[in-house]
Design a protein around this motif. Structure first.
Motif, PDB file in Angstrom:
ATOM      1  N   TYR A 234       0.858  -1.175  -0.069  1.00 33.55           N
ATOM      2  CA  TYR A 234      -0.092   0.007  -0.022  1.00 33.55           C
ATOM      3  C   TYR A 234       0.871   1.289   0.029  1.00 33.55           C
ATOM      4  N   THR A 235       2.135   1.261   0.906  1.00 36.00           N
ATOM      5  CA  THR A 235       2.804   2.622   1.048  1.00 36.00           C
ATOM      6  C   THR A 235       3.412   2.761  -0.443  1.00 36.00           C
ATOM      7  N   LEU A 236       4.273   1.610  -0.679  1.00 33.44           N
ATOM      8  CA  LEU A 236       4.864   1.576  -2.112  1.00 33.44           C
ATOM      9  C   LEU A 236       4.101   2.135  -3.332  1.00 33.44           C
ATOM     10  N   SER A 237       2.792   1.589  -3.214  1.00 35.98           N
ATOM     11  CA  SER A 237       2.041   1.773  -4.271  1.00 35.98           C
ATOM     12  C   SER A 237       1.582   3.326  -4.475  1.00 35.98           C
ATOM     13  N   THR A 238       1.469   3.885  -3.226  1.00 38.17           N
ATOM     14  CA  THR A 238       0.894   5.249  -2.928  1.00 38.17           C
ATOM     15  C   THR A 238       2.029   6.390  -3.269  1.00 38.17           C
ATOM     16  N   LEU A 239       3.270   5.902  -3.095  1.00 39.21           N
ATOM     17  CA  LEU A 239       4.341   6.578  -3.326  1.00 39.21           C
ATOM     18  C   LEU A 239       4.666   6.737  -4.893  1.00 39.21           C
ATOM     19  N   GLN A 240       4.629   5.646  -5.478  1.00 44.15           N
ATOM     20  CA  GLN A 240       4.643   5.483  -6.777  1.00 44.15           C
ATOM     21  C   GLN A 240       3.809   5.885  -7.818  1.00 44.15           C
ATOM     22  N   TYR A 241       2.523   5.453  -7.468  1.00 50.71           N
ATOM     23  CA  TYR A 241       1.386   5.648  -8.469  1.00 50.71           C
ATOM     24  C   TYR A 241       0.352   6.420  -7.876  1.00 50.71           C
ATOM     25  N   ASP A 242       0.481   6.985  -6.569  1.00 51.00           N
ATOM     26  CA  ASP A 242      -0.364   8.107  -6.240  1.00 51.00           C
ATOM     27  C   ASP A 242      -1.700   7.458  -5.868  1.00 51.00           C
ATOM     28  N   HIS A 243      -1.967   6.161  -5.540  1.00 45.04           N
ATOM     29  CA  HIS A 243      -2.828   5.524  -5.111  1.00 45.04           C
ATOM     30  C   HIS A 243      -2.337   4.127  -4.625  1.00 45.04           C
ATOM     31  N   GLY A 244      -3.050   3.733  -3.297  1.00 43.95           N
ATOM     32  CA  GLY A 244      -2.506   2.444  -2.652  1.00 43.95           C
ATOM     33  C   GLY A 244      -3.016   1.097  -3.297  1.00 43.95           C
ATOM     34  N   HIS A 245      -3.769   1.223  -4.306  1.00 45.63           N
ATOM     35  CA  HIS A 245      -4.295  -0.196  -4.909  1.00 45.63           C
ATOM     36  C   HIS A 245      -3.590  -0.794  -6.263  1.00 45.63           C
ATOM     37  N   TYR A 246      -2.567  -0.104  -6.640  1.00 45.32           N
ATOM     38  CA  TYR A 246      -1.987  -0.427  -7.858  1.00 45.32           C
ATOM     39  C   TYR A 246      -1.642  -1.845  -7.873  1.00 45.32           C
ATOM     40  N   PHE A 247      -0.725  -2.388  -6.882  1.00 46.73           N
ATOM     41  CA  PHE A 247      -0.015  -3.848  -7.127  1.00 46.73           C
ATOM     42  C   PHE A 247      -1.500  -4.612  -6.601  1.00 46.73           C
ATOM     43  N   PHE A 248      -2.224  -4.323  -5.611  1.00 47.46           N
ATOM     44  CA  PHE A 248      -3.183  -5.227  -5.422  1.00 47.46           C
ATOM     45  C   PHE A 248      -4.217  -5.362  -6.653  1.00 47.46           C
ATOM     46  N   MET A 249      -4.582  -4.272  -7.352  1.00 45.97           N
ATOM     47  CA  MET A 249      -5.548  -4.278  -8.578  1.00 45.97           C
ATOM     48  C   MET A 249      -4.686  -5.308  -9.803  1.00 45.97           C
ATOM     49  N   ARG A 250      -3.650  -5.095 -10.027  1.00 46.67           N
ATOM     50  CA  ARG A 250      -2.982  -5.819 -10.980  1.00 46.67           C
ATOM     51  C   ARG A 250      -2.670  -7.348 -10.512  1.00 46.67           C
ATOM     52  N   GLN A 251      -2.356  -7.630  -8.862  1.00 47.09           N
ATOM     53  CA  GLN A 251      -2.593  -9.079  -8.768  1.00 47.09           C
ATOM     54  C   GLN A 251      -3.851  -9.908  -8.842  1.00 47.09           C
ATOM     55  N   LEU A 252      -5.019  -8.679  -8.557  1.00 46.91           N
ATOM     56  CA  LEU A 252      -6.325  -9.322  -8.717  1.00 46.91           C
ATOM     57  C   LEU A 252      -6.723  -9.718 -10.039  1.00 46.91           C
ATOM     58  N   VAL A 253      -6.172  -8.926 -10.949  1.00 48.50           N
ATOM     59  CA  VAL A 253      -6.551  -9.443 -12.416  1.00 48.50           C
ATOM     60  C   VAL A 253      -5.715 -10.808 -12.523  1.00 48.50           C
ATOM     61  N   PHE A 254      -4.472 -10.831 -12.136  1.00 49.46           N
ATOM     62  CA  PHE A 254      -3.913 -12.150 -12.523  1.00 49.46           C
ATOM     63  C   PHE A 254      -4.276 -13.163 -11.541  1.00 49.46           C
ATOM     64  N   LEU A 255      -4.952 -12.922 -10.542  1.00 50.96           N
ATOM     65  CA  LEU A 255      -5.645 -14.150  -9.761  1.00 50.96           C
ATOM     66  C   LEU A 255      -6.964 -14.587 -10.391  1.00 50.96           C
ATOM     67  N   VAL A 256      -7.685 -13.616 -11.104  1.00 46.94           N
ATOM     68  CA  VAL A 256      -8.760 -14.222 -11.863  1.00 46.94           C
ATOM     69  C   VAL A 256      -8.220 -15.069 -13.033  1.00 46.94           C
ATOM     70  N   LEU A 257      -7.314 -14.350 -13.592  1.00 51.03           N
ATOM     71  CA  LEU A 257      -6.886 -15.295 -14.777  1.00 51.03           C
ATOM     72  C   LEU A 257      -6.231 -16.668 -14.228  1.00 51.03           C
ATOM     73  N   GLY A 258      -5.709 -16.477 -13.314  1.00 54.86           N
ATOM     74  CA  GLY A 258      -4.998 -17.845 -12.847  1.00 54.86           C
ATOM     75  C   GLY A 258      -5.953 -18.866 -12.503  1.00 54.86           C
ATOM     76  N   LEU A 259      -7.046 -18.358 -11.877  1.00 58.54           N
ATOM     77  CA  LEU A 259      -8.015 -19.223 -11.320  1.00 58.54           C
ATOM     78  C   LEU A 259      -8.871 -19.789 -12.617  1.00 58.54           C
ATOM     79  N   SER A 260      -8.897 -19.135 -13.612  1.00 57.29           N
ATOM     80  CA  SER A 260      -9.700 -19.650 -15.090  1.00 57.29           C
ATOM     81  C   SER A 260      -8.680 -20.657 -15.648  1.00 57.29           C
ATOM     82  N   VAL A 261      -7.486 -20.420 -15.469  1.00 57.64           N
ATOM     83  CA  VAL A 261      -6.423 -21.382 -16.204  1.00 57.64           C
ATOM     84  C   VAL A 261      -6.486 -22.813 -15.285  1.00 57.64           C
ATOM     85  N   PHE A 262      -6.755 -22.466 -14.023  1.00 52.96           N
ATOM     86  CA  PHE A 262      -6.555 -23.508 -12.885  1.00 52.96           C
ATOM     87  C   PHE A 262      -7.884 -24.447 -13.252  1.00 52.96           C
TER      88      PHE A 262
END
Length: 370
Positions: free
Chosen positions: A32-60
């Motif tokens: 959250y902190t790193l995401s806020t400093l680099q991208y001005d919002h704390g959800h950047y890494f979380f949202m990207r991982q969430l997209v890959f989680l949905v993709l990964g579960l589809s592949v699963f």
């Protein structure tokens, strides 16, 4: 299909889903902190991982039902794709450089080919060594040919450089060879050559040697090579039974490098304590137990080797990561399966887990005692 669904290992499915969801939550907390400093919002890494989680579960889900026989037949083509991808990574302008390493491709999106190659090598080795059973006791004809491909893949990954992943693949393929029924003298010969080669590679480059010495003498250079591990120690030491609470890690606030990737376990321990450690390690032990049990309950050698391959892929990776975070093993840069940030790693680890679930649906019926 209904018969296979009844045989699926739902305990394994539940643990894989639990680790994946837990990892996504902890990525949000640790980044959250790193995401806020680099991208001005704390959800950047979380949202990207969430997209890959949905993709990964589809592949699963897809891999849970795919024809594994067809997958085995396609394995030579998967190896060709692997080698092409590893070559592309090394081409300037195509391979993406991060932290002085060239391990990623950016077309059509950024991904790490070595994570793909890892799974493809398991499929190939399981298929080829099951096929070579009539002459598995002949070294030149039955054992050696696939090893030449392994050596070439190992060399290409080493050029990135990524010694940790190269070693990981070597160990998995070595275990598949061992379980395939190769003669013990051939195993000892290959083991001796492999260990000698790994030792030489470790001491041949100064940065690899520094990793070993810093792991053994962490506090000799607290602001340099020992910095990351020392901050990991601090995270672990300030945790206690239940930790400091979700979101309350201090080390993730710029002190611990790679807090949401390689060293996410340090943040997990700091925030959730010993309880989280028991959950994570217990989950991996459960996967190990289930994977070995599934391998024992199938009649096909190919499926048995494939089950063992993907099981130990997950477990060895977890051991490498947890060992590095705790200072028991040198830092290798290998992510924690299902938990660390990284789209390619998550998707292809879930792909491997899908293969294991698929195999669980092909187990033989238990014997009925009259």
């Amino acid at each position: 299909m209904k018969k296979r669904l009844k045989k699926f290992d739902y305990g394994l499915i539940a643990v894989v889903l639990a680790l994946s969801v837990f990892g996504t939550i902890m990525i949000y907390s640790s980044s959250y902190t790193l995401s806020t400093l680099q991208y001005d919002h704390g959800h950047y890494f979380f949202m990207r991982q969430l997209v890959f989680l949905v993709l990964g579960l589809s592949v699963f889900a897809v891999m849970s039902f795919i024809s594994l026989k067809t997958l085995g037949k396609l394995s030579p083509f998967l190896i060709i794709i692997s080698i092409i991808l590893l070559f592309l990574v090394l081409i300037p302008g195509i391979g993406v450089v991060r932290n002085e390493a060239r391990r990623w491709l950016a077309y059509p999106f950024t991904f790490q080919p070595s994570e793909i190659v890892k799974v493809f090598m398991i499929i190939y080795f399981a298929h080829i060594y099951a096929k070579k059973q009539p002459y598995i006791d002949q070294f030149k004809k039955g054992v050696l040919p696939p090893l030449l491909i392994l050596a070439f893949v190992f060399y290409l990954i080493l050029q990135q450089p990524d010694f940790g992943t190269a070693t990981h693949i070597l160990l998995i393929c070595g275990l598949i060879i061992f379980f395939s029924g190769v003669k013990m003298r051939h195993i000892l010969l290959l083991g001796s050559i492999g260990l000698s080669g790994l030792f030489f590679i470790m001491i041949s480059q100064p940065y690899r040697l520094n990793r070993i010495t810093s792991f053994m003498n962490t506090f000799d250079d607290p602001s340099g090579d020992g910095y990351q591990l020392i901050n990991s120690y601090i995270s672990i030491a300030t945790s206690g039974l239940s930790g400091n609470g979700l979101g309350n890690s201090v080390q993730k606030l710029g002190y611990l490098p790679e807090a949401h990737t390689d060293f996410i376990m340090a943040v997990i321990v700091e925030e959730l304590g010993l309880i989280a450690v028991i959950f994570v390690i217990g989950s991996y032990l459960f996967i190990l137990y289930r994977g070995i049990r599934i391998a024992k309950e199938v009649d096909s050698l190919y499926l048995r080797l494939l089950a063992l391959g993907v099981t130990f892929q997950i477990i060895i990776q977890a051991v490498f990561n947890l060992g590095a975070v705790s200072g028991v093993l040198p830092i290798t840069g290998i992510p924690l399966p299902f938990i660390s940030y990284g789209g390619t790693s998550l998707v292809f680890t879930l792909l491997s887990a899908g293969i294991l679930v698929n195999i669980s649906g092909r187990r033989r019926e238990p014997a009925i005692n009259n």
